[in-house]
Design an enzyme around this catalytic site. Structure first.
Site, PDB file in Angstrom:
ATOM      1  N   LYS A 152       0.823  -1.203   0.000  1.00 59.34           N
ATOM      2  CA  LYS A 152       0.000   0.000   0.000  1.00 59.34           C
ATOM      3  C   LYS A 152       0.864   1.263   0.000  1.00 59.34           C
ATOM      4  CE  LYS A 152      -0.004   1.115   4.639  1.00 59.34           C
ATOM      5  NZ  LYS A 152      -0.492   1.369   5.939  1.00 59.34           N
ATOM      6  N   THR A 153       1.981   1.228   0.685  1.00 59.21           N
ATOM      7  CA  THR A 153       2.815   2.421   0.702  1.00 59.21           C
ATOM      8  C   THR A 153       3.355   2.693  -0.695  1.00 59.21           C
ATOM      9  OG1 THR A 153       3.456   1.820   2.938  1.00 59.21           O
ATOM     10  CG2 THR A 153       4.684   3.597   1.904  1.00 59.21           C
TER      11      THR A 153
ATOM     12  N   ASP B 211      -3.503   7.894   5.066  1.00 58.83           N
ATOM     13  CA  ASP B 211      -2.989   6.563   5.351  1.00 58.83           C
ATOM     14  C   ASP B 211      -3.680   6.027   6.606  1.00 58.83           C
ATOM     15  OD1 ASP B 211      -1.478   4.359   5.058  1.00 58.83           O
ATOM     16  OD2 ASP B 211       0.374   5.205   5.865  1.00 58.83           O
ATOM     17  N   GLU B 212      -3.758   4.725   6.731  1.00 61.35           N
ATOM     18  CA  GLU B 212      -4.339   4.084   7.924  1.00 61.35           C
ATOM     19  C   GLU B 212      -5.718   4.665   8.258  1.00 61.35           C
ATOM     20  OE1 GLU B 212      -2.794   1.578   9.010  1.00 61.35           O
ATOM     21  OE2 GLU B 212      -0.629   1.902   9.221  1.00 61.35           O
TER      22      GLU B 212
ATOM     23  N   GLN C 195      -7.228  -4.387  10.183  1.00 61.06           N
ATOM     24  CA  GLN C 195      -6.102  -3.974  11.030  1.00 61.06           C
ATOM     25  C   GLN C 195      -6.466  -2.809  11.936  1.00 61.06           C
ATOM     26  OE1 GLN C 195      -2.008  -4.115   9.403  1.00 61.06           O
ATOM     27  NE2 GLN C 195      -3.002  -4.542   7.449  1.00 61.06           N
TER      28      GLN C 195
ATOM     29  N   ARG D  14       2.595 -10.186  10.414  1.00 65.00           N
ATOM     30  CA  ARG D  14       3.916  -9.546  10.478  1.00 65.00           C
ATOM     31  C   ARG D  14       4.993 -10.498   9.982  1.00 65.00           C
ATOM     32  NH1 ARG D  14       2.355  -5.295   9.564  1.00 65.00           N
ATOM     33  NH2 ARG D  14       0.405  -6.434   9.374  1.00 65.00           N
TER      34      ARG D  14
END
Length: 855
Positions: free
Chosen positions: A66-67, A253-254, A284, A698
């Site tokens: 996504k980044t 973002d987020e 998340q 992770r």
DNA sequence: AAGGCGATGTTTTTT
DNA sequence: ACATCGCCTT
């Protein structure tokens, strides 16, 4: 009303105003292909990048790039000439994320982007906006930002004044409520009456007083930064419209972590052109407890009709088994937007699951497993310590690992914990700096007036408060008055006077920087002293070696020289060396000495932190500039150097990835956390489950889940049930391990005396274990799950061993001072003054005397 | 005013 | 178990 010219203001913010990138950087790129970065994207990413106009929701699963998509989108906006860098508003939650984004945009462009002034956190961007329009909410543009500590102290005063029993109604509780209200964009007048009964029926009243007090202090808390912006946007449409026009494109973002206030902030700014791209993953969302609203992301399409929704589902991080395990766990949640992570990867290890007798054994086993993985085994290449992490639900779980790793000498690093600027000594030092810059800062005054101890107790401080309030002056002036009138006597008076004089002096230095009239007298004095020095030197030359006058002259010379160095230093300060001033403040106030004389184990570290603080000062023009930035920007001084295992909470792990991940403590009540379930029921459980999802995802190559049958909780031994999330792990993607040396293995080893519920739980776990139980035991037999302790190579450091003998006094970074009571290879038995007897690897301790020298 | 002692409440955390 | 906090003693 708006004294600023729109274009000038924003251009200034973007200086040096760049040539539009569409012409320059892109021109260079264009010679080959206009948009080379697009070729690196998969179809979904590319769709998200190319949908430039209108609302876009990018649902980006863990590890789906996504980044990359986000940064490519920014570059694409510029390349297509849609916006200049300073017309793009991109918002993150943490400074770290903002920094990373800047770096990645720069890398994509192949040049440094200086013109992205509007990339930052919600808070830092809000500060920037608020400083421009502070007067619209009754503040001056140089307002200070209070942290949680200041906030609590302020509230305590108000609670006291309101005659409320602070024991029954703790200030922390009120702070929490006010924070909650601010997160929901509720100003005092808008707090629902149903909630007003919450805090002794006086919550809103105190909230109102608190806001009033903040205004008189010209201060805000973190929540205000956003709320004030929203208020301004709502009440002053002209201001809002200017920002709407300026921010042609907005990226967030987020997004799943946004609260209502942040949502409003964004919606107000995006309302006009609706060019908003929100990136997030509802799976998340793990910050519901602090006001984040998953609803924001779930509702996006309703809020922004016609939104384009893009799902990023191809995962580039984890092996198929790990993904399958994560997907199975999260599938148990209801009301998801739904994504299916997939990967082209085909090989990889199943998720490992292992039960232990107790928490200590779990830590021991993980330590050995880490060392085994370090050497490499089977299909896995050796994994350095930097590639391995332990993710826990609650920070108290870290202890068992720290203890264990210290004794076996396994280097580790704890991520998270108190941030640098939250540490006591840093905040104390900052209070001194704040006083130097603005002597009227009452909160700073209160914090340090009796620190170090100046003999000013509650009574004396109350007296200062009284005098100041009656006369309508600041506490510093009140203190001066109290000394002058003799209202404060005794031994405190002299020290208080010295303190007041100190603050006045420090302030004088900050105020008279570069002022020739101020420097003049110092240079004069300096030249006089230098003349004296010369005279003394020639006098000394004329004296015989054993002349009786010689010692006195020498003494005078030393005094003169020390004065010379002081004058030189003061001149340097006036010429802008604010680092010297900061050092002098800490010295002259006696604050540094306080820690130097402190013999507790933390003291050396605190001094170290103070040094770091002063060093950080260097990068700023002056103290003011430093103070302005520090409350929002300053990061943890993490030592990234060296090979170390990372230990952190699941929350801190979001956004990170590691080849090897350990997830210990999967026991009902611990994870999922009992409290979370009690307080928030099913919602709480689902958030815990998302936490599990975050944890598993992770891991890149190896994910090991573990639990213990017994654990000490608040000092009491408790038998634990394996987490319900363990039942949700898909059996086909899990390998159950047996710790070596435990008869019957982890499950079988469970306490035979535990409750039937426990047995049921174990039996239930065994339901899906049973098909593989025999197989598992077979495998455990021939697979080196962990190196037997005996064969683990023990390197004996000769220097370390010979460095200590029994009876030596030593110092340990964490446990403090102690006496060596035994030696065994490279390990020492140490009886610590505070922490009791521990076995510690020799290289982790130093001689007590050399520890003293460090200070 | 300051240090010692018993009662207390224990997640997660950014800004 | 453990740290923090308010109260109590000196």
């Amino acid at each position: 009303m708006n004294a600023w010219d729109e274009n000038d203001a924003f251009e200034a913010a973007a200086r040096p105003a760049p040539v539009p990138l569409s012409q320059r950087a892109m021109g260079a790129m264009a010679s080959a292909r206009p948009t080379p970065y697009l070729d690196d994207l998969n179809p979904a990413q590319r769709a998200a990048v190319e949908a430039l106009d209108g609302p876009v929701l990018m649902l980006a699963g863990a590890g789906t790039g996504k980044t990359k998509a986000l940064t490519s989108r920014i570059v694409h906006l510029m390349a297509m000439g849609r916006a200049r860098p300073n017309e793009i508003l991109s918002v993150t939650f943490t400074n770290k994320a903002a920094r990373e984004m800047k770096e990645r945009v720069a890398r994509l462009l192949g040049q440094v982007v200086e013109g992205m002034p509007w990339m930052g956190t919600f808070h830092s961007l809000s500060v920037k906006i608020l400083r421009r329009h502070a007067e619209l909410v009754g503040l001056k543009s140089n307002f200070t930002i209070l942290d949680t500590d200041d906030q609590i102290r302020l509230l305590k005063q108000l609670i006291l004044a309101a005659n409320i029993d602070e024991k029954r109604w703790p200030a922390r509780m009120l702070a929490g409520m006010i924070d909650g209200w601010k997160n929901r964009a509720l100003t005092p007048d808008r707090v629902p009456s149903a909630e007003a009964s919450g805090y002794a029926h006086r919550g809103t009243e105190l909230y109102e007083q608190y806001q009033e007090r903040l205004r008189t202090l010209n201060a805000t808390d973190f929540g205000d930064l956003l709320l004030h912006c929203v208020t301004i946007f709502q009440k002053h449409t002209d201001v809002l419209e200017q920002y709407q026009r300026w921010f042609k494109y907005i990226l967030v973002d987020e997004y799943q972590d946004t609260n209502i206030c942040q949502y409003l902030w964004l919606r107000l700014l995006a309302q006009a052109h609706k060019n908003i791209c929100c990136v997030g993953d509802d799976d998340q969302s793990i910050y519901g407890w602090r006001g984040a609203e998953v609803g924001n992301i779930l509702r996006f399409e309703k809020d922004f009709p016609g939104a384009k929704v893009v799902r990023l589902e191809q995962n580039y991080r984890s092996t198929p088994h790990i993904l399958a395990a994560a997907s199975a766990v999260i599938a148990a949640n209801a009301g998801r937007l739904g994504k299916t992570l997939w990967t082209e990867e085909t090989v990889g290890e199943k998720v490992h699951l292992i039960g232990h007798w107790d928490g200590e054994e779990e830590a021991r086993w993980i330590g050995e497993e880490i060392e085994a993985l370090q050497k490499g085994r089977r299909g896995l290449a050796p994994k350095g310590l930097n590639q391995q992490a332990i993710l826990v639900r609650a920070s108290h779980q870290m202890r068992a690992f720290e203890d264990r790793f210290l004794t076996i000498g396994l280097p580790y690093r704890v991520i998270g914990g108190p941030r640098f600027y939250e540490r006591q000594e840093i905040r104390d030092a900052m209070a001194y700096f704040r006083l130097a810059v603005s002597p009227d800062d009452d909160l700073a005054f209160e914090r340090v007036v009796n620190l170090p101890k100046r003999g000013l107790g509650d009574k004396a401080q109350a007296e200062i408060q009284r005098i100041a309030r009656n006369a309508g002056m600041s506490l510093l002036e009140g203190a001066r008055e109290a000394v002058a009138t003799g209202a404060i006597g005794g031994k405190g008076a002299g020290q208080l006077r010295a303190f007041v004089e100190g603050v006045v002096r420090w302030h004088w230095f900050t105020a008279n920087r570069d002022n020739p009239a101020a420097i003049g007298p110092f240079t004069e004095k300096l030249s006089i002293e230098e003349a004296t020095e010369a005279a003394l030197l020639s006098e000394l030359a004329g004296l015989d070696k054993d002349d009786d006058a010689r010692p006195t002259v020498m003494q005078n010379l030393a005094q003169v020289r020390s004065r010379i160095s002081i004058f030189k230093r003061k001149i340097a300060i006036l010429e802008g060396k604010h680092v010297f001033l900061a050092e002098d403040i800490l010295e002259e106030s006696g604050y540094a000495a306080m820690w130097q004389n402190d013999k507790t184990p933390e003291a050396p570290g605190r001094l170290e932190n103070l040094k770091e603080l002063v060093k950080a000062l260097e990068q700023f023009e002056n103290l003011q500039g430093f103070l302005e930035h520090v409350s929002l920007i300053m990061d943890n001084g993490q030592d990234d150097s060296g090979e170390k295992v990372s230990i952190m909470t699941l929350h801190a792990a979001k956004g990170l990835e590691f080849p090897v991940v350990f997830l210990p403590g999967w026991e009902d009540g611990l994870f999922p956390s009992q409290r979370s379930m009690d307080e928030s029921g099913l919602k709480g459980l689902e958030e815990e489950r998302r936490l599990a999802y975050v944890g598993i995802t992770r891991a890149e190559e190896l994910c090991t889940v573990s639990f213990a049958s017994n654990r000490r909780v608040y000092g009491q031994w408790q038998s634990q049930m394996p987490s319900r999330f363990i039942d949700e792990l898909p059996p086909d993607h899990v390998d159950i391990l047996t710790p070596p040396g435990l008869y019957g293995g982890g499950f079988g080893a469970a306490n035979p005396y535990t409750s039937t519920a426990m047995d049921d739980r174990i039996a239930k776990a065994d339901v899906y274990n049973s098909p593989g139980w025999k197989r598992m035991q077979d495998r455990a037999g021939n697979r080196p799950v962990a190196q037997p302790r005996e064969t683990r190579s023990v390197t004996i450091d000769a220097t370390a061993v010979s460095a200590f003998t029994e009876g030596d006094r030593v110092f340990h970074q964490k446990f403090g001072y102690g006496i060596v009571t035994g030696i065994e290879g490279d390990k020492l038995d140490i009886d610590f003054d505070k922490a009791g007897v521990k076995k510690i690897v020799a290289r982790f301790v130093v001689d007590a005397d050399s520890a003293d020298d460090l200070t």
